[in-house]
Design a protein around this motif. Sequence first.
Motif, short mmCIF file in Angstrom:
data_model
loop_
_atom_site.label_atom_id
_atom_site.label_comp_id
_atom_site.label_asym_id
_atom_site.label_seq_id
_atom_site.Cartn_x
_atom_site.Cartn_y
_atom_site.Cartn_z
N GLN A 99 -101.71 -20.42 -7.87
CA GLN A 99 -102.09 -19.05 -7.56
C GLN A 99 -102.81 -18.39 -8.73
OE1 GLN A 99 -101.53 -17.66 -4.32
NE2 GLN A 99 -103.16 -16.41 -5.22
N ASP A 100 -102.35 -18.70 -9.96
CA ASP A 100 -103.01 -18.16 -11.15
C ASP A 100 -104.45 -18.67 -11.24
OD1 ASP A 100 -100.76 -16.77 -11.89
OD2 ASP A 100 -100.08 -18.28 -13.34
N ILE A 101 -104.66 -19.95 -10.88
CA ILE A 101 -106.01 -20.51 -10.91
C ILE A 101 -106.90 -19.80 -9.89
CG2 ILE A 101 -107.38 -22.57 -10.38
CD1 ILE A 101 -105.07 -24.25 -11.47
N LEU A 102 -106.32 -19.54 -8.71
CA LEU A 102 -107.09 -18.88 -7.67
C LEU A 102 -107.39 -17.43 -8.03
CD1 LEU A 102 -105.22 -20.23 -4.50
CD2 LEU A 102 -107.39 -21.03 -5.44
N ASP A 103 -106.47 -16.81 -8.79
CA ASP A 103 -106.63 -15.40 -9.15
C ASP A 103 -107.45 -15.20 -10.41
OD1 ASP A 103 -105.10 -14.77 -6.97
OD2 ASP A 103 -103.23 -14.53 -8.11
N GLU A 104 -107.87 -16.30 -11.04
CA GLU A 104 -108.62 -16.17 -12.30
C GLU A 104 -109.84 -15.30 -12.14
OE1 GLU A 104 -109.57 -19.93 -13.92
OE2 GLU A 104 -107.59 -20.24 -14.79
N GLY A 105 -110.41 -15.30 -10.97
CA GLY A 105 -111.59 -14.47 -10.75
C GLY A 105 -112.08 -14.62 -9.34
N ASP A 106 -111.91 -13.56 -8.55
CA ASP A 106 -112.47 -13.61 -7.21
C ASP A 106 -113.98 -13.40 -7.24
OD1 ASP A 106 -109.98 -13.99 -6.08
OD2 ASP A 106 -109.57 -11.84 -6.00
N ALA A 107 -114.45 -12.72 -8.31
CA ALA A 107 -115.89 -12.50 -8.44
C ALA A 107 -116.54 -13.76 -9.00
CB ALA A 107 -116.15 -11.32 -9.37
N PRO A 108 -117.85 -13.95 -8.72
CA PRO A 108 -118.55 -15.12 -9.26
C PRO A 108 -118.45 -15.18 -10.78
CG PRO A 108 -119.89 -13.97 -7.63
CD PRO A 108 -118.70 -13.12 -7.89
N SER A 109 -118.26 -16.35 -11.32
CA SER A 109 -118.12 -16.51 -12.76
C SER A 109 -119.48 -16.58 -13.44
CB SER A 109 -117.33 -17.79 -13.07
OG SER A 109 -116.06 -17.73 -12.49
N LEU A 110 -120.48 -17.10 -12.74
CA LEU A 110 -121.79 -17.28 -13.37
C LEU A 110 -122.87 -17.24 -12.30
CD1 LEU A 110 -122.67 -19.77 -16.18
CD2 LEU A 110 -124.14 -19.62 -14.19
N VAL A 111 -123.96 -16.55 -12.60
CA VAL A 111 -125.10 -16.49 -11.68
C VAL A 111 -126.35 -16.93 -12.42
CG1 VAL A 111 -126.54 -14.99 -10.24
CG2 VAL A 111 -124.07 -14.60 -10.36
N MET A 112 -127.14 -17.80 -11.79
CA MET A 112 -128.40 -18.23 -12.39
C MET A 112 -129.48 -18.23 -11.32
SD MET A 112 -127.53 -22.32 -12.92
CE MET A 112 -129.15 -22.74 -13.58
N MET A 113 -130.71 -18.17 -11.74
CA MET A 113 -131.85 -18.17 -10.83
C MET A 113 -132.64 -19.46 -11.04
SD MET A 113 -131.38 -15.25 -9.31
CE MET A 113 -132.91 -15.07 -8.38
N ILE A 114 -133.03 -20.10 -9.94
CA ILE A 114 -133.86 -21.31 -10.03
C ILE A 114 -135.04 -21.16 -9.08
CG2 ILE A 114 -131.88 -22.77 -10.61
CD1 ILE A 114 -132.02 -23.88 -7.75
N GLU A 115 -136.10 -21.87 -9.38
CA GLU A 115 -137.25 -21.86 -8.48
C GLU A 115 -136.87 -22.53 -7.17
OE1 GLU A 115 -140.98 -23.17 -10.16
OE2 GLU A 115 -140.31 -22.62 -12.19
N GLU A 116 -137.33 -21.92 -6.05
CA GLU A 116 -136.90 -22.42 -4.75
C GLU A 116 -137.30 -23.87 -4.51
OE1 GLU A 116 -138.95 -20.99 -1.23
OE2 GLU A 116 -140.20 -19.73 -2.50
N ARG A 117 -138.35 -24.35 -5.19
CA ARG A 117 -138.79 -25.74 -4.99
C ARG A 117 -137.78 -26.75 -5.52
NH1 ARG A 117 -142.23 -27.66 -9.63
NH2 ARG A 117 -142.07 -26.09 -11.29
N PHE A 118 -136.82 -26.28 -6.33
CA PHE A 118 -135.82 -27.19 -6.87
C PHE A 118 -134.53 -27.21 -6.04
CE2 PHE A 118 -138.12 -26.08 -10.93
CZ PHE A 118 -138.74 -27.31 -11.06
#
Length: 348
Positions: free
Chosen positions: A264-283
């Motif tokens: 439960q602690d692992i699941l509660d570590e963060g409901d929000a995204p931890s990391l966001v990145m942008m990539i070109e759609e062709r990849f």
Amino acid sequence: MARGRGDNMEDEGSTDMPASEGTMTVPSFRVGRIIGRRGAKIRELQDRSRAKIDVTDEVDEDDMTLIRISGSADQIDHAKSLISRLIQNRDEMGGDAPARRDRGGDRPTRNQEFYEPNVSFQVPEDKCGLVIGSRGSKIREIQQETGATIDVGRRDTAVDGFVTVSLTGDQEACDAAEKIIKDLVIESQNKDKIEKPPPSEVMDVSIDLTRRIIGPMGATVRDIQERTNTEIEIARRSTAVNGIVRLSITGDAKDAAAAKRIIQDILDEGDAPSLVMMIEERFCGLIIGGRGSKIRQLQDSTGTAIKIDKKSEAKDGKVQVVISGSESQCAAAQHEINAIIAESQDEL
């Protein structure tokens, strides 16, 4: 070691003629049709061709079984012709039967014709390996014993945790094969009931978060089991209902409660995204892979959950990638994604 070897034969009037040997390969899933129930068909083939036919245990990487044929050149050619006709269903049907579908998947790997099954039934998805056996050994054994041709559906075709098994052959052969397979499944299920006590704790977990519990290559769940002296089982993704799967914890009540708190602690570590990145759609295709194979590999190896926006949601030619997990897991996934992109750019 050879199997399906026919009775010793003496060609009338040809005992002084030196025997030649020829070979041919056939799809392993057709071996049962060639051997027949208790070897009846292979004996018939030998009687008709006057050649000695030996179905070996030699199977190549394409799941093709080697057959050795001894006799005169004419006898060898005749035997090959009979076998070819038999596996194409010409003996019984007077011509090529209409193809049912291409089997695809891991068994067999070549394009092959299938014919309408005489019998179809379902087995639990987690019992497929039991029916198929190592490198197809069990399914070949059943085909050899019964003379039926057996087609076990791929696991990615499972519906509600069950896959379809199709049997082709005469009714007696199909009935015998069905009984053997169902007995195998029932025996395994009974053994599971005896050996596995009921779970001490049960949790419902979002399918998107299961990899966070499992961790890179299973490291996290193994660590939890070792620390709490429990056994943790996460239901297969194919059993998910509304995106939720069942997680079971078995062990002493106190230990199971401790394991549940850790999870439960692992699941509660963060409901929000931890990391966001942008990539070109062709990849996107490179990251996702054929039928999602690459993204699953990335998630399994890093213990993260990765979500890539659809190309239709791209902005300025870029799409958003959301990575969920611990800080170190997200960093590892980001590194892997950047490496895939960099390698692709180097090849251009």
